[in-house]
Design a protein around this motif. Structure first.
Motif, short mmCIF file in Angstrom:
data_model
loop_
_atom_site.label_atom_id
_atom_site.label_comp_id
_atom_site.label_asym_id
_atom_site.label_seq_id
_atom_site.Cartn_x
_atom_site.Cartn_y
_atom_site.Cartn_z
N LYS A 2 90.22 26.08 -14.55
CA LYS A 2 90.60 26.58 -13.22
C LYS A 2 91.98 27.24 -13.20
O LYS A 2 92.24 28.09 -12.36
CB LYS A 2 90.57 25.43 -12.20
CG LYS A 2 89.20 24.84 -11.91
CD LYS A 2 88.23 25.81 -11.26
CE LYS A 2 88.65 26.30 -9.91
NZ LYS A 2 87.57 27.03 -9.20
N GLY B 196 89.13 22.81 -2.34
CA GLY B 196 90.59 22.91 -2.34
C GLY B 196 91.18 22.17 -1.15
O GLY B 196 92.13 21.40 -1.27
N LYS C 269 94.42 33.06 -2.59
CA LYS C 269 93.49 32.02 -2.13
C LYS C 269 94.23 30.71 -1.85
O LYS C 269 93.96 30.02 -0.88
CB LYS C 269 92.38 31.79 -3.15
CG LYS C 269 91.33 32.88 -3.12
CD LYS C 269 90.07 32.46 -3.84
CE LYS C 269 89.20 31.59 -2.94
NZ LYS C 269 87.85 31.37 -3.53
C1 LIG Z 1 93.11 27.84 -4.38
C2 LIG Z 1 91.79 27.08 -4.29
C3 LIG Z 1 92.09 25.58 -4.53
C4 LIG Z 1 91.24 27.27 -2.89
O1 LIG Z 1 90.18 26.38 -2.70
P1 LIG Z 1 89.11 26.49 -1.49
O2 LIG Z 1 89.81 27.09 -0.32
O3 LIG Z 1 88.46 25.19 -1.31
O4 LIG Z 1 88.09 27.51 -2.12
P2 LIG Z 1 86.80 28.20 -1.44
O5 LIG Z 1 86.09 27.24 -0.55
O6 LIG Z 1 87.17 29.53 -0.88
O7 LIG Z 1 85.99 28.55 -2.80
C5 LIG Z 1 85.23 27.64 -3.44
C6 LIG Z 1 85.78 27.40 -4.84
O8 LIG Z 1 84.87 26.47 -5.44
C7 LIG Z 1 84.38 27.01 -6.66
N1 LIG Z 1 83.00 26.55 -6.84
C8 LIG Z 1 81.97 26.69 -5.98
N2 LIG Z 1 80.88 26.12 -6.53
C9 LIG Z 1 81.25 25.62 -7.73
C10 LIG Z 1 80.59 24.89 -8.77
N3 LIG Z 1 79.31 24.57 -8.67
N4 LIG Z 1 81.30 24.53 -9.88
C11 LIG Z 1 82.60 24.84 -10.00
N5 LIG Z 1 83.28 25.52 -9.05
C12 LIG Z 1 82.61 25.89 -7.94
C13 LIG Z 1 84.46 28.52 -6.47
O9 LIG Z 1 84.48 29.15 -7.74
C14 LIG Z 1 85.77 28.65 -5.71
O10 LIG Z 1 86.87 28.51 -6.65
P3 LIG Z 1 87.78 29.80 -7.07
O11 LIG Z 1 88.47 30.24 -5.83
O12 LIG Z 1 88.70 29.28 -8.13
O13 LIG Z 1 86.78 30.82 -7.58
C15 LIG Z 1 90.74 27.59 -5.29
O14 LIG Z 1 90.64 29.00 -5.15
C16 LIG Z 1 91.06 27.26 -6.74
O15 LIG Z 1 90.66 26.21 -7.25
N6 LIG Z 1 91.82 28.16 -7.42
C17 LIG Z 1 92.23 27.95 -8.81
C18 LIG Z 1 93.35 26.94 -8.91
C19 LIG Z 1 94.50 27.27 -7.99
O16 LIG Z 1 94.92 28.40 -7.84
N7 LIG Z 1 95.11 26.20 -7.39
C20 LIG Z 1 96.27 26.32 -6.54
C21 LIG Z 1 97.50 26.44 -7.39
S1 LIG Z 1 98.98 26.25 -6.46
#
Ligand SMILES: CC(C)(COP(=O)(O)OP(=O)(O)OC[C@H]1O[C@@H](n2cnc3c(N)ncnc32)[C@H](O)[C@@H]1OP(=O)(O)O)[C@@H](O)C(=O)NCCC(=O)NCCS
Length: 210
Positions: free
Chosen positions: A108, A161, A187
């Motif tokens: 991730k 998240g 995001k």
């Molecule tokens: C920033 C983040 C936490 C936002 O989470 P969120 O608002 O709950 O995300 P959403 O509901 O819009 O999106 C669903 C996430 O679940 C993931 N997801 C959905 N189904 C999934 C599955 N079956 N298996 C694994 N991941 C899955 C999607 O890929 C998406 O993650 P992504 O944004 O990394 O592509 C998320 O985008 C993320 O994990 N990013 C990577 C790590 C990161 O940047 N963390 C913050 C650092 S400060």
């Protein structure tokens, strides 16, 4: 890979952060002093590339605005008492699940600017700082934090998240919950702002070298 706390040349001195080179191919340079910033940056980048880095990012260069900005690192905070309630819970990582957790984390965070790569032997377990996030019987995210600080959250399902931030914040010390985020991580910013986190300060600015 070991960091070089003090890399010195006739052009200046820098701290070379090489811990993420093996997994993410990125190295970070904190310039401590520079007589000739461009020459020092070139020397640091050459050393980091020889150590295996593909991307080299620096902060603290005197003429740093002449390099392309990679990201700023912001500190954001929220009042714990004002965060929304959640049904999500934390399950601490164990010796059996550590490898799985670290693999998920590295997958991730590979594309997240300035993220730290974790080696499977990392002491996340000892510190009891790493968790799986469960909601309605499913693993929806991972989280890491200690004190009043969120170190990392990631979603493994839609809304994961949000669940990770809220479940972790509930377990952390209040009254204020703090985190660091890359200004280009749209995001993450959307998530944090939506939950009530506000930017307090810019901690550093990172520029891509070469
Ligand atoms: C920033 C983040 C936490 C936002 O989470 P969120 O608002 O709950 O995300 P959403 O509901 O819009 O999106 C669903 C996430 O679940 C993931 N997801 C959905 N189904 C999934 C599955 N079956 N298996 C694994 N991941 C899955 C999607 O890929 C998406 O993650 P992504 O944004 O990394 O592509 C998320 O985008 C993320 O994990 N990013 C990577 C790590 C990161 O940047 N963390 C913050 C650092 S400060």
């Amino acid at each position: 890979m070991k960091n070089i706390p003090l890399f010195t040349t006739e052009n200046g001195a820098a701290n070379l952060i090489l811990g993420s080179v093996p997994g993410f191919g990125t190295a970070y340079v904190r310039v401590l002093s520079a007589q000739d910033g461009k020459a020092l940056a070139a020397e640091c980048a050459q050393f980091c590339r020889a150590a295996g880095a593909e991307g080299v990012y620096a902060t603290g260069l005197p003429e740093q605005e002449s390099w392309p900005l990679s990201t700023e690192i912001w500190r954001m905070t929220a009042q714990k008492a004002r965060l929304p309630q959640t049904q999500a819970t934390l399950e601490p990582v164990t010796a059996e699940t550590l490898e799985e957790w670290v693999a998920l984390y590295n997958r991730k965070f590979r594309a997240v600017p300035n993220a730290v790569w974790l080696s499977p032997s990392q002491a996340v377990l000892k510190a009891r700082e790493a968790f799986f996030v469960r909601l309605a019987g499913q693993t929806v995210g991972i989280a890491k934090g200690a004190g009043n600080q969120i170190h990392a959250v990631a979603a493994l399902a839609p809304g994961g998240g949000r669940a990770a931030v809220l479940a972790l914040a509930k377990a952390l010390e209040g009254p204020e919950i703090a985190l660091e985020v890359a200004s280009v991580n749209e995001k993450a910013l959307e998530l944090y702002r939506g939950l009530g986190f506000r930017k307090m300060e810019t901690l550093s600015k990172w520029y891509k070298i070469g």
